[in-house]
Write an enzyme that holds these catalytic residues in place. Structure first.
Site, PDB file in Angstrom:
ATOM      1  N   MET A  60     -12.131  -5.414   4.529  1.00  0.00           N
ATOM      2  CA  MET A  60     -11.317  -4.498   5.350  1.00  0.00           C
ATOM      3  C   MET A  60     -11.145  -5.111   6.738  1.00  0.00           C
ATOM      4  O   MET A  60     -12.127  -5.407   7.427  1.00  0.00           O
ATOM      5  CB  MET A  60     -11.999  -3.129   5.480  1.00  0.00           C
ATOM      6  CG  MET A  60     -11.959  -2.276   4.218  1.00  0.00           C
ATOM      7  SD  MET A  60     -10.328  -2.005   3.528  1.00  0.00           S
ATOM      8  CE  MET A  60      -9.515  -1.105   4.851  1.00  0.00           C
ATOM      9  N   HIS A  82      -1.012  -1.134  -4.375  1.00  0.00           N
ATOM     10  CA  HIS A  82      -2.319  -0.759  -3.826  1.00  0.00           C
ATOM     11  C   HIS A  82      -2.333   0.751  -3.609  1.00  0.00           C
ATOM     12  O   HIS A  82      -1.479   1.307  -2.910  1.00  0.00           O
ATOM     13  CB  HIS A  82      -2.543  -1.507  -2.510  1.00  0.00           C
ATOM     14  CG  HIS A  82      -3.895  -1.315  -1.916  1.00  0.00           C
ATOM     15  ND1 HIS A  82      -5.014  -2.020  -2.331  1.00  0.00           N
ATOM     16  CD2 HIS A  82      -4.325  -0.511  -0.914  1.00  0.00           C
ATOM     17  CE1 HIS A  82      -6.060  -1.652  -1.613  1.00  0.00           C
ATOM     18  NE2 HIS A  82      -5.666  -0.721  -0.752  1.00  0.00           N
ATOM     19  N   SER A  89       0.837  -1.198   0.000  1.00  0.00           N
ATOM     20  CA  SER A  89       0.000   0.000   0.000  1.00  0.00           C
ATOM     21  C   SER A  89       0.875   1.252   0.000  1.00  0.00           C
ATOM     22  O   SER A  89       1.627   1.507   0.949  1.00  0.00           O
ATOM     23  CB  SER A  89      -0.913  -0.002   1.232  1.00  0.00           C
ATOM     24  OG  SER A  89      -1.578   1.236   1.303  1.00  0.00           O
ATOM     25  N   MET A 112      -8.622   8.625  -0.745  1.00  0.00           N
ATOM     26  CA  MET A 112      -9.514   9.053   0.356  1.00  0.00           C
ATOM     27  C   MET A 112      -9.970  10.480   0.091  1.00  0.00           C
ATOM     28  O   MET A 112      -9.158  11.318  -0.298  1.00  0.00           O
ATOM     29  CB  MET A 112      -8.750   9.022   1.683  1.00  0.00           C
ATOM     30  CG  MET A 112      -8.150   7.681   2.011  1.00  0.00           C
ATOM     31  SD  MET A 112      -7.255   7.760   3.578  1.00  0.00           S
ATOM     32  CE  MET A 112      -6.482   6.152   3.586  1.00  0.00           C
ATOM     33  N   ASP A 133      -7.258  -6.169   3.585  1.00  0.00           N
ATOM     34  CA  ASP A 133      -6.515  -4.906   3.684  1.00  0.00           C
ATOM     35  C   ASP A 133      -6.601  -4.362   5.110  1.00  0.00           C
ATOM     36  O   ASP A 133      -7.695  -4.137   5.630  1.00  0.00           O
ATOM     37  CB  ASP A 133      -7.156  -3.916   2.694  1.00  0.00           C
ATOM     38  CG  ASP A 133      -6.473  -2.563   2.642  1.00  0.00           C
ATOM     39  OD1 ASP A 133      -5.431  -2.376   3.290  1.00  0.00           O
ATOM     40  OD2 ASP A 133      -7.011  -1.690   1.931  1.00  0.00           O
ATOM     41  N   ASP A 141      -4.513   3.894  -2.368  1.00  0.00           N
ATOM     42  CA  ASP A 141      -5.675   4.269  -1.546  1.00  0.00           C
ATOM     43  C   ASP A 141      -6.116   5.703  -1.823  1.00  0.00           C
ATOM     44  O   ASP A 141      -5.374   6.649  -1.551  1.00  0.00           O
ATOM     45  CB  ASP A 141      -5.305   4.181  -0.057  1.00  0.00           C
ATOM     46  CG  ASP A 141      -5.205   2.754   0.432  1.00  0.00           C
ATOM     47  OD1 ASP A 141      -6.165   1.988   0.252  1.00  0.00           O
ATOM     48  OD2 ASP A 141      -4.151   2.411   0.997  1.00  0.00           O
ATOM     49  N   MET A 175     -11.916   5.048  -1.274  1.00  0.00           N
ATOM     50  CA  MET A 175     -12.693   5.302  -0.052  1.00  0.00           C
ATOM     51  C   MET A 175     -13.324   6.677  -0.220  1.00  0.00           C
ATOM     52  O   MET A 175     -12.871   7.671   0.362  1.00  0.00           O
ATOM     53  CB  MET A 175     -11.753   5.233   1.161  1.00  0.00           C
ATOM     54  CG  MET A 175     -11.303   3.819   1.476  1.00  0.00           C
ATOM     55  SD  MET A 175      -9.807   3.753   2.477  1.00  0.00           S
ATOM     56  CE  MET A 175      -8.576   3.809   1.192  1.00  0.00           C
ATOM     57  N   HIS A 186      -8.056   1.483  -4.564  1.00  0.00           N
ATOM     58  CA  HIS A 186      -9.087   1.322  -3.529  1.00  0.00           C
ATOM     59  C   HIS A 186      -9.676   2.700  -3.244  1.00  0.00           C
ATOM     60  O   HIS A 186      -8.993   3.558  -2.693  1.00  0.00           O
ATOM     61  CB  HIS A 186      -8.392   0.721  -2.295  1.00  0.00           C
ATOM     62  CG  HIS A 186      -9.266   0.589  -1.080  1.00  0.00           C
ATOM     63  ND1 HIS A 186      -8.746   0.420   0.184  1.00  0.00           N
ATOM     64  CD2 HIS A 186     -10.620   0.595  -0.926  1.00  0.00           C
ATOM     65  CE1 HIS A 186      -9.723   0.322   1.053  1.00  0.00           C
ATOM     66  NE2 HIS A 186     -10.874   0.434   0.414  1.00  0.00           N
TER      67      HIS A 186
END
Ligand code: DX5
Ligand code: ZN
Length: 228
Positions: free
Chosen positions: A142, A36, A11, A40, A180, A38, A71, A69
């Site tokens: 998660m 990965h 990540s 957000m 994750d 992320d 979010m 991913h």
């Protein structure tokens, strides 16, 4: 026993951003294939991370499979920008949509090559998402509350992985199970034994001196582990 077919996706969140190029080279030199990423938005989760611009820079310079991913509260609009920037797989949150089928189809409509995953937070049960598995390329469990790296693995995630593994295998579905949050050399092996196909790991991977060795430890499972 080493499970060769398990994918480890470091990540990016835990990388040293003052030495990003070195960090990416370290991953590539260690044989890492998936990164990965992320995203957000400061709304679905309190933090803000990075978006499409940085993804494009990475994609143009480092040859990874980009496991993105998201979010975010508006998965469809974010997904479009991230696919244009080079995402290979987009995983949105089940909790961020009122209509998962609409979201899956909308994301697929942006590109014929895009893979689509859906993620569930620790409080969401597998039963709620079983009906969508045949429409997904990946289901992300998660094992921490989404929004930050460096948290402790929630053991309930192992039951969810087992439940998903059985259902997917019994029904011959083509859907990967990813986990994750809080993955390290102990929890990683547990998740592999439970049936995970993809392990996301941030803090553990980037804090290690020898990434290849750490990845080996992550996916090393002992058949005779007294816990099983
Ligand atoms: C958490 C993120 C994770 C996080 C994992 O919201 O989705 O990908 O970076 O980090 P570690 O491995 O440190 O728990
Ligand atoms: Zn993540």
């Amino acid at each position: 026993m080493r499970k060769e077919n398990v994918i480890v996706a470091p990540s990016l969140l835990a990388a040293d951003f003052l030495h990003l190029d070195e960090e990416m080279q370290r991953l590539l030199d260690s044989g890492v294939k998936w990164l990965h990423y992320d995203v957000m938005d400061g709304h679905f989760v309190p933090n803000i991370s990075f978006g499409a611009g940085i993804l494009k820079k990475l994609k143009d310079n480092y040859d990874f499979y980009y496991d993105v991913h998201i979010m975010v509260s508006n998965p469809e609009s974010s997904a479009k920008k991230l696919i244009d920037a080079g995402a290979d797989l987009i995983t949105f949150h089940y909790e961020a949509t009122d209509d998962p089928i609409f979201t899956i189809e909308k994301i697929r409509s942006y590109s014929s090559d895009i893979k689509v995953g859906m993620s569930i937070k620790p409080m969401t049960s597998v039963d709620e998402v079983i009906e969508y598995l045949d429409k997904l390329d990946l289901l992300l469990v998660m094992s921490v509350e989404p929004g930050a790296g460096g948290q402790k693995f929630n053991l309930e995630a192992l039951d969810k992985i087992e439940q998903l593994r059985s259902y997917i295998d019994e029904n011959g579905l083509d859907c990967l199970v990813e986990v994750d949050g809080g993955i390290n050399d102990q929890t990683g092996s547990d998740a592999v034994l439970a049936g995970a196909d993809v392990l996301v790991s941030g803090t553990y991977i980037f804090n290690s001196l020898d990434i290849q060795e750490s990845i080996d430890k992550l996916i090393e499972v002992d058949d005779y582990d007294e816990n099983y």
